[in-house]
Design a protein around this motif. Structure first.
Motif, mmCIF file in Angstrom:
data_model
loop_
_atom_site.group_PDB
_atom_site.id
_atom_site.type_symbol
_atom_site.label_atom_id
_atom_site.label_comp_id
_atom_site.label_asym_id
_atom_site.label_seq_id
_atom_site.Cartn_x
_atom_site.Cartn_y
_atom_site.Cartn_z
ATOM 1 N N GLN A 2 -3.865 1.473 -8.466
ATOM 2 C CA GLN A 2 -5.136 2.191 -8.345
ATOM 3 C C GLN A 2 -4.984 3.699 -8.563
ATOM 4 N N LYS A 26 0.848 -1.188 0.000
ATOM 5 C CA LYS A 26 0.000 0.000 0.000
ATOM 6 C C LYS A 26 0.885 1.240 0.000
ATOM 7 N N ASP A 38 -4.475 3.733 1.917
ATOM 8 C CA ASP A 38 -4.530 2.271 2.011
ATOM 9 C C ASP A 38 -4.750 1.602 0.654
ATOM 10 N N GLN A 39 -4.505 2.343 -0.426
ATOM 11 C CA GLN A 39 -4.635 1.762 -1.761
ATOM 12 C C GLN A 39 -3.265 1.392 -2.326
ATOM 13 N N TYR A 40 -3.296 0.616 -3.419
ATOM 14 C CA TYR A 40 -2.069 0.124 -4.053
ATOM 15 C C TYR A 40 -1.717 0.972 -5.280
ATOM 16 N N ARG A 59 -7.054 7.063 0.292
ATOM 17 C CA ARG A 59 -6.065 6.589 -0.671
ATOM 18 C C ARG A 59 -4.795 6.067 -0.023
ATOM 19 N N SER A 104 2.155 2.553 3.381
ATOM 20 C CA SER A 104 3.266 1.794 3.971
ATOM 21 C C SER A 104 4.589 2.191 3.337
#
Length: 356
Positions: free
Chosen positions: A155, A109, A150-152, A148, A112
């Protein structure tokens, strides 16, 4: 203004099956606090290798810093171990690479990835790191950061991914930000947004930027000073105004002449003839001599020194020798110097801003 970085006589080589490729040959420059230094030149001129050497990101083998000093806050980075450099990379010196998709880990993510440097260098809690990450995502203009984070990477659009990469680079408040063609992979609209973002962020965080590009239009909008590289050497360096309005090296003339403009549709581009030399066997004299219509006999036998044009402007061309014939830039280049770049050069832009 105080120097934050001093590079002295830097040589970088790559050992190949064909022999030693001399990618960087005696590069010397300094970087002042809070300034943006652009390094320009054709592909293969040594721009990226030079900046990768600053962060000791040259893969070894086959690459090696053969000679020279990279002085940062009293330390010679060229002599530091990999463990010592890991404490500097990301924290004091960060890099924004050309392609955001290859810069990001597709399995992590984005929150992170931004937090990684914070947790490593600042030893803060995950809660504090997440809070700081949200602030960074807001700073780089990523909308709806709470969601956003927590998005990859897949995306996000290309421009949004580059904003994430910039957030990662800024996470630890680096003193030097190396931007290696950060807008090349983006369309022109997003490119303009990213450039404006970088200028705005620089004012807020007071970092120094080394901007690598082959696009002189980009340079005109972001740089305080410009270093022109050719065949592993800096052939001209000066303020943006000096390089755009008073260029002295024929290679700089060629770069300016080959730059398209929107102001004069009838004006043709000036192509630089030939191709860069083979760095396995660099020429004895001026590396640009074979492509230079103004070359003299001495250009083919002896490398020119850096001639002083002003206190801030230097160029390595024998045309500046006191006994050299008087040569003016081609008419197409003179036209660009006087008119086509008028609205883009930093000095002119500031004047326009003062009137508003």
């Amino acid at each position: 203004m105080e120097n934050i970085l001093e590079v002295k006589n830097l040589h970088v080589s790559f050992d190949t099956y064909g022999g030693e490729v001399q990618a960087v040959r005696g590069v010397t420059f300094d970087l002042k606090k809070g300034e943006t230094l652009a390094i320009v030149g054709e592909s293969g001129s040594g721009k990226s290798v030079t900046t990768r050497a600053l962060a000791k990101l040259i893969p070894s083998p086959p690459g090696r810093i053969k000679e020279g000093e990279i002085l940062f806050e009293g330390k010679n980075l060229a002599q530091l171990s990999e463990r010592e450099m890991q404490k500097i990379r990301g924290k004091d010196i960060s890099t924004i690479f050309q392609d955001p998709m290859t810069s990001l880990n597709p399995t992590m993510k984005i929150g992170s990835q931004v937090m990684e440097g914070l947790l490593k260098h600042h030893k803060i809690s995950k809660k504090e790191a997440r809070k700081r990450t949200l602030e960074l995502l807001d700073l780089v203009g990523l909308p709806d950061a709470e969601k956003r984070i927590d998005q990859y990477p897949h995306q996000f659009s290309g421009g949004q991914r580059q904003r994430v990469v910039i957030a990662i680079a800024l996470a630890c408040g680096p003193k030097i930000l190396i931007a290696d063609e950060p807008t090349t992979a983006l369309d022109v609209t997003i490119q303009a947004q990213i450039l404006e973002l970088m200028k705005d962020i620089q004012k807020k965080v007071d970092s120094s930027i080394i901007f690598i590009t082959h696009d002189l239009g980009v340079v005109a909008n972001v740089a305080d000073r410009v270093a022109v590289m050719y065949a592993g050497k800096i052939v001209e360096i000066g303020t943006a105004d000096e390089i755009f309005y008073n260029p002295k090296h024929p290679y700089t003339w060629g770069l300016l002449g080959s730059m398209p403009t929107l102001d004069n549709e009838e004006e043709s581009l000036v192509a630089i003839p030939g191709s860069p030399p083979d760095m396995l066997n660099p020429p004895t004299g001026d590396a640009f001599a074979a492509r230079n219509e103004y070359a003299m006999e001495i250009d083919f036998v002896e490398q020119p020194p850096m001639f002083k044009v002003s206190d801030t402007h230097y160029a390595a061309t024998w045309l500046l020798h006191e006994h050299a014939p008087k040569v003016e830039p081609p008419l197409a280049v003179q036209s660009r110097m006087k008119d086509n770049l008028h609205a883009n050069v930093p000095g002119e832009r500031k004047k326009e801003g003062d009137r508003s």
